[in-house]
Design a protein around this motif. Structure first.
Motif, PDB file in Angstrom:
ATOM      1  N   ASP A 146       0.810  -1.217   0.000  1.00 19.05           N
ATOM      2  CA  ASP A 146       0.000   0.000   0.000  1.00 19.05           C
ATOM      3  C   ASP A 146       0.843   1.267   0.000  1.00 19.05           C
ATOM      4  O   ASP A 146       0.310   2.368   0.134  1.00 19.05           O
ATOM      5  CB  ASP A 146      -0.918   0.025   1.234  1.00 19.05           C
ATOM      6  N   ASP A 147       2.152   1.128  -0.143  1.00 23.54           N
ATOM      7  CA  ASP A 147       3.050   2.276  -0.092  1.00 23.54           C
ATOM      8  C   ASP A 147       3.598   2.612  -1.474  1.00 23.54           C
ATOM      9  O   ASP A 147       3.798   1.734  -2.311  1.00 23.54           O
ATOM     10  CB  ASP A 147       4.218   2.000   0.853  1.00 23.54           C
ATOM     11  N   TYR A 148       3.853   3.909  -1.662  1.00 25.44           N
ATOM     12  CA  TYR A 148       4.402   4.414  -2.920  1.00 25.44           C
ATOM     13  C   TYR A 148       5.713   5.128  -2.621  1.00 25.44           C
ATOM     14  O   TYR A 148       5.832   5.823  -1.613  1.00 25.44           O
ATOM     15  CB  TYR A 148       3.418   5.384  -3.584  1.00 25.44           C
ATOM     16  N   TYR A 149       6.683   4.947  -3.510  1.00 20.57           N
ATOM     17  CA  TYR A 149       8.006   5.509  -3.323  1.00 20.57           C
ATOM     18  C   TYR A 149       8.482   6.145  -4.622  1.00 20.57           C
ATOM     19  O   TYR A 149       8.002   5.801  -5.705  1.00 20.57           O
ATOM     20  CB  TYR A 149       9.009   4.416  -2.927  1.00 20.57           C
ATOM     21  N   ALA A 150       9.464   7.023  -4.496  1.00 24.25           N
ATOM     22  CA  ALA A 150      10.158   7.584  -5.656  1.00 24.25           C
ATOM     23  C   ALA A 150      11.646   7.527  -5.349  1.00 24.25           C
ATOM     24  O   ALA A 150      12.099   7.972  -4.299  1.00 24.25           O
ATOM     25  CB  ALA A 150       9.718   9.022  -5.902  1.00 24.25           C
ATOM     26  N   ILE A 151      12.398   6.951  -6.274  1.00 26.59           N
ATOM     27  CA  ILE A 151      13.834   6.751  -6.094  1.00 26.59           C
ATOM     28  C   ILE A 151      14.512   7.088  -7.410  1.00 26.59           C
ATOM     29  O   ILE A 151      13.922   6.899  -8.482  1.00 26.59           O
ATOM     30  CB  ILE A 151      14.110   5.291  -5.654  1.00 26.59           C
TER      31      ILE A 151
END
Length: 117
Positions: free
Chosen positions: A35-40
């Protein structure tokens, strides 16, 4: 002026997947893990390979070429051959869109998704 930029629609990100996005000339991998969103940053710190082409599992992303594993929250490598972290950026869900803040210092950890209505 807002520092949040629309990266993609939430519907574009399947669970445990990454998507390559160019945000104003910055290559970013936007990632959904559970359920988590990330930007890398979309480049392995070991061999300059797009991380968006790697596997995502339980809050990590693996570079497909040499199997370096990175923590999506911190950008820190969790296994060799990578020894340097990858910049991460804050994310936020706004309705049906994922927003990214590229102005945050790379050492800041992506925060779990602040929801806006």
């Amino acid at each position: 002026m807002s520092s949040w930029v629309r990266a993609c629609a939430l519907a574009e990100l399947a669970d445990e997947s990454a998507l390559a996005i160019d945000i104003d000339g910055t290559e970013v991998a936007v990632v959904r893990s559970g359920d988590d969103y990330y930007a890398i940053a979309d480049q392995c710190s070991h061999a300059a390979i797009p991380l968006s082409e790697g596997d995502v599992l339980d809050g990590t992303i693996e570079c497909y070429l040499h199997s370096s594993l990175f923590d999506l929250r911190t950008g820190k490598p969790l296994g060799l051959p990578a020894t340097q972290p990858v910049p991460v950026y804050r994310t936020r869900v706004d309705g049906d869109d994922l927003l990214v803040d590229l102005t945050a210092a790379p050492e800041l950890v992506s925060t779990p998704n602040a929801q806006e209505s």
